[in-house]
Design a protein around this motif. Structure first.
Motif, PDB file in Angstrom:
ATOM      1  N   TYR A   1     -17.723 -12.789  18.508  1.00 62.03           N
ATOM      2  CA  TYR A   1     -18.445 -12.624  17.247  1.00 62.03           C
ATOM      3  C   TYR A   1     -18.423 -13.901  16.415  1.00 62.03           C
ATOM      4  O   TYR A   1     -19.429 -14.266  15.803  1.00 62.03           O
ATOM      5  CB  TYR A   1     -17.893 -11.440  16.453  1.00 62.03           C
ATOM      6  CG  TYR A   1     -18.568 -10.153  16.840  1.00 62.03           C
ATOM      7  CD1 TYR A   1     -19.730  -9.753  16.218  1.00 62.03           C
ATOM      8  CD2 TYR A   1     -18.055  -9.351  17.851  1.00 62.03           C
ATOM      9  CE1 TYR A   1     -20.376  -8.576  16.574  1.00 62.03           C
ATOM     10  CE2 TYR A   1     -18.684  -8.188  18.224  1.00 62.03           C
ATOM     11  CZ  TYR A   1     -19.837  -7.800  17.588  1.00 62.03           C
ATOM     12  OH  TYR A   1     -20.475  -6.646  17.955  1.00 62.03           O
ATOM     13  N   LEU A   2     -17.297 -14.595  16.387  1.00 64.90           N
ATOM     14  CA  LEU A   2     -17.240 -15.849  15.635  1.00 64.90           C
ATOM     15  C   LEU A   2     -18.190 -16.886  16.226  1.00 64.90           C
ATOM     16  O   LEU A   2     -18.884 -17.594  15.482  1.00 64.90           O
ATOM     17  CB  LEU A   2     -15.801 -16.384  15.599  1.00 64.90           C
ATOM     18  CG  LEU A   2     -14.820 -15.592  14.747  1.00 64.90           C
ATOM     19  CD1 LEU A   2     -13.417 -16.159  14.879  1.00 64.90           C
ATOM     20  CD2 LEU A   2     -15.258 -15.560  13.293  1.00 64.90           C
ATOM     21  N   MET A   3     -18.247 -16.975  17.548  1.00 66.18           N
ATOM     22  CA  MET A   3     -19.165 -17.920  18.186  1.00 66.18           C
ATOM     23  C   MET A   3     -20.617 -17.541  17.924  1.00 66.18           C
ATOM     24  O   MET A   3     -21.455 -18.420  17.693  1.00 66.18           O
ATOM     25  CB  MET A   3     -18.887 -18.010  19.678  1.00 66.18           C
ATOM     26  CG  MET A   3     -17.599 -18.744  20.007  1.00 66.18           C
ATOM     27  SD  MET A   3     -17.320 -18.908  21.758  1.00 66.18           S
ATOM     28  CE  MET A   3     -18.619 -20.071  22.185  1.00 66.18           C
ATOM     29  N   MET A   4     -20.928 -16.253  17.949  1.00 61.93           N
ATOM     30  CA  MET A   4     -22.295 -15.813  17.669  1.00 61.93           C
ATOM     31  C   MET A   4     -22.686 -16.153  16.229  1.00 61.93           C
ATOM     32  O   MET A   4     -23.814 -16.588  15.980  1.00 61.93           O
ATOM     33  CB  MET A   4     -22.438 -14.317  17.929  1.00 61.93           C
ATOM     34  CG  MET A   4     -22.451 -13.972  19.398  1.00 61.93           C
ATOM     35  SD  MET A   4     -22.517 -12.212  19.725  1.00 61.93           S
ATOM     36  CE  MET A   4     -24.174 -11.825  19.187  1.00 61.93           C
ATOM     37  N   ILE A   5     -21.768 -15.977  15.295  1.00 66.48           N
ATOM     38  CA  ILE A   5     -22.047 -16.310  13.898  1.00 66.48           C
ATOM     39  C   ILE A   5     -22.333 -17.803  13.751  1.00 66.48           C
ATOM     40  O   ILE A   5     -23.285 -18.209  13.076  1.00 66.48           O
ATOM     41  CB  ILE A   5     -20.878 -15.870  12.992  1.00 66.48           C
ATOM     42  CG1 ILE A   5     -20.856 -14.347  12.884  1.00 66.48           C
ATOM     43  CG2 ILE A   5     -20.967 -16.520  11.613  1.00 66.48           C
ATOM     44  CD1 ILE A   5     -19.602 -13.792  12.261  1.00 66.48           C
TER      45      ILE A   5
ATOM     46  N   TYR B   1     -25.866 -19.305  12.684  1.00 71.46           N
ATOM     47  CA  TYR B   1     -25.918 -20.141  11.486  1.00 71.46           C
ATOM     48  C   TYR B   1     -26.644 -21.451  11.778  1.00 71.46           C
ATOM     49  O   TYR B   1     -27.543 -21.856  11.036  1.00 71.46           O
ATOM     50  CB  TYR B   1     -24.502 -20.401  10.962  1.00 71.46           C
ATOM     51  CG  TYR B   1     -24.474 -21.331   9.779  1.00 71.46           C
ATOM     52  CD1 TYR B   1     -24.814 -20.868   8.514  1.00 71.46           C
ATOM     53  CD2 TYR B   1     -24.134 -22.669   9.926  1.00 71.46           C
ATOM     54  CE1 TYR B   1     -24.806 -21.716   7.416  1.00 71.46           C
ATOM     55  CE2 TYR B   1     -24.123 -23.528   8.836  1.00 71.46           C
ATOM     56  CZ  TYR B   1     -24.462 -23.050   7.590  1.00 71.46           C
ATOM     57  OH  TYR B   1     -24.462 -23.896   6.519  1.00 71.46           O
ATOM     58  N   PHE B   2     -26.249 -22.151  12.844  1.00 64.39           N
ATOM     59  CA  PHE B   2     -26.862 -23.438  13.149  1.00 64.39           C
ATOM     60  C   PHE B   2     -28.288 -23.301  13.680  1.00 64.39           C
ATOM     61  O   PHE B   2     -29.061 -24.255  13.613  1.00 64.39           O
ATOM     62  CB  PHE B   2     -25.997 -24.247  14.113  1.00 64.39           C
ATOM     63  CG  PHE B   2     -24.796 -24.847  13.446  1.00 64.39           C
ATOM     64  CD1 PHE B   2     -24.945 -25.827  12.473  1.00 64.39           C
ATOM     65  CD2 PHE B   2     -23.524 -24.412  13.759  1.00 64.39           C
ATOM     66  CE1 PHE B   2     -23.849 -26.370  11.839  1.00 64.39           C
ATOM     67  CE2 PHE B   2     -22.417 -24.964  13.131  1.00 64.39           C
ATOM     68  CZ  PHE B   2     -22.581 -25.941  12.171  1.00 64.39           C
ATOM     69  N   ALA B   3     -28.641 -22.126  14.197  1.00 69.60           N
ATOM     70  CA  ALA B   3     -30.010 -21.886  14.640  1.00 69.60           C
ATOM     71  C   ALA B   3     -30.902 -21.452  13.482  1.00 69.60           C
ATOM     72  O   ALA B   3     -32.104 -21.289  13.653  1.00 69.60           O
ATOM     73  CB  ALA B   3     -30.033 -20.834  15.740  1.00 69.60           C
TER      74      ALA B   3
ATOM     75  N   PHE C   1     -31.890 -11.071  29.631  1.00 72.20           N
ATOM     76  CA  PHE C   1     -32.476  -9.857  29.085  1.00 72.20           C
ATOM     77  C   PHE C   1     -32.315  -9.672  27.573  1.00 72.20           C
ATOM     78  O   PHE C   1     -33.124  -8.987  26.957  1.00 72.20           O
ATOM     79  CB  PHE C   1     -31.910  -8.627  29.810  1.00 72.20           C
ATOM     80  CG  PHE C   1     -32.344  -8.546  31.237  1.00 72.20           C
ATOM     81  CD1 PHE C   1     -33.598  -8.028  31.558  1.00 72.20           C
ATOM     82  CD2 PHE C   1     -31.546  -9.024  32.256  1.00 72.20           C
ATOM     83  CE1 PHE C   1     -34.022  -7.966  32.867  1.00 72.20           C
ATOM     84  CE2 PHE C   1     -31.960  -8.966  33.571  1.00 72.20           C
ATOM     85  CZ  PHE C   1     -33.199  -8.437  33.884  1.00 72.20           C
ATOM     86  N   PHE C   2     -31.269 -10.238  26.974  1.00 63.32           N
ATOM     87  CA  PHE C   2     -30.985  -9.891  25.582  1.00 63.32           C
ATOM     88  C   PHE C   2     -30.786 -11.058  24.626  1.00 63.32           C
ATOM     89  O   PHE C   2     -30.678 -10.841  23.433  1.00 63.32           O
ATOM     90  CB  PHE C   2     -29.737  -8.998  25.503  1.00 63.32           C
ATOM     91  CG  PHE C   2     -29.855  -7.746  26.305  1.00 63.32           C
ATOM     92  CD1 PHE C   2     -30.801  -6.792  25.987  1.00 63.32           C
ATOM     93  CD2 PHE C   2     -29.028  -7.523  27.392  1.00 63.32           C
ATOM     94  CE1 PHE C   2     -30.920  -5.632  26.729  1.00 63.32           C
ATOM     95  CE2 PHE C   2     -29.141  -6.360  28.142  1.00 63.32           C
ATOM     96  CZ  PHE C   2     -30.089  -5.418  27.809  1.00 63.32           C
ATOM     97  N   SER C   3     -30.698 -12.259  25.097  1.00 59.53           N
ATOM     98  CA  SER C   3     -30.341 -13.377  24.243  1.00 59.53           C
ATOM     99  C   SER C   3     -31.533 -13.959  23.493  1.00 59.53           C
ATOM    100  O   SER C   3     -32.589 -14.169  24.082  1.00 59.53           O
ATOM    101  CB  SER C   3     -29.696 -14.483  25.080  1.00 59.53           C
ATOM    102  OG  SER C   3     -29.337 -15.569  24.261  1.00 59.53           O
ATOM    103  N   PRO C   4     -31.354 -14.228  22.195  1.00 64.19           N
ATOM    104  CA  PRO C   4     -32.423 -14.906  21.466  1.00 64.19           C
ATOM    105  C   PRO C   4     -32.557 -16.375  21.883  1.00 64.19           C
ATOM    106  O   PRO C   4     -33.591 -16.978  21.693  1.00 64.19           O
ATOM    107  CB  PRO C   4     -31.994 -14.789  20.003  1.00 64.19           C
ATOM    108  CG  PRO C   4     -30.535 -14.547  20.036  1.00 64.19           C
ATOM    109  CD  PRO C   4     -30.234 -13.875  21.342  1.00 64.19           C
TER     110      PRO C   4
END
Length: 170
Positions: A110-114, A118-120, A64-67
């Motif tokens: 949050y660190l994993m999302m960053i 970044y890599f995306a 539902f929410f993930s890019p």
């Protein structure tokens, strides 16, 4: 049966998160019930149930929410493995344990999302993430996780779960 109950709990938490908790925003940020439940399952019932909660919650969040599908599942699985591994070094009945674990889990998320963003090649404002999102969510998650930890402790004791994730009659 235990895995079904865990998945059903994560689904109920997802429904609560997307309906009722939408009205409890502080500074535009709402608590993350999914990660709080993953932490509670990982600390109280250890690895297998924490992983089940992480997969169920991650798939729902991803759908539902993930890019990018799989992002939340990966994050929640990492949190479940990490919290299960390090929570053995803490007293399970201590009030500080859920607060320390949810702080670790929220920062890790949050660190994993960053890193993923970044890599995306996605654009993000690092200072806004830390000041406007991480800190308020960290505080709300700590209160929410502490309350869930105490509630789950009582419920699990009544239905016969031991702290290691086994039924008491096994």
């Amino acid at each position: 049966m235990r895995y079904g109950i865990t998945a059903l709990t994560m689904f109920a938490g997802f429904m609560l998160q997307t309906t009722l908790l939408q009205h409890i925003r502080i500074f535009g940020v709402l608590p993350n019930l999914a990660i709080a439940l993953v932490v509670v399952f990982s600390v109280r019932l250890k690895m297998p149930m924490g992983i089940c909660a992480a997969v169920a919650g991650g798939i729902l969040q991803d759908l539902f929410f993930s890019p990018a599908f799989g992002m939340y599942t990966l994050i929640y699985l990492t949190v479940a493995f990490s919290v299960s591994a390090i929570s053995g070094n803490f007293f399970e009945d201590s009030s500080a344990t859920p607060i320390i674990m949810i702080a670790f889990a929220t920062i890790c998320q949050y660190l994993m999302m960053i890193v993923i963003y970044y890599f995306a090649g996605m654009q993000f404002n690092l200072s806004a993430i830390f000041l406007r999102m991480l800190l308020p969510e960290l505080l709300m998650n700590a209160v929410l996780c502490w309350a869930l930890y105490k509630i789950f402790g009582r419920i699990l004791g009544r239905i016969g779960f031991e702290s290691a994730g086994r039924w008491s009659n096994e």
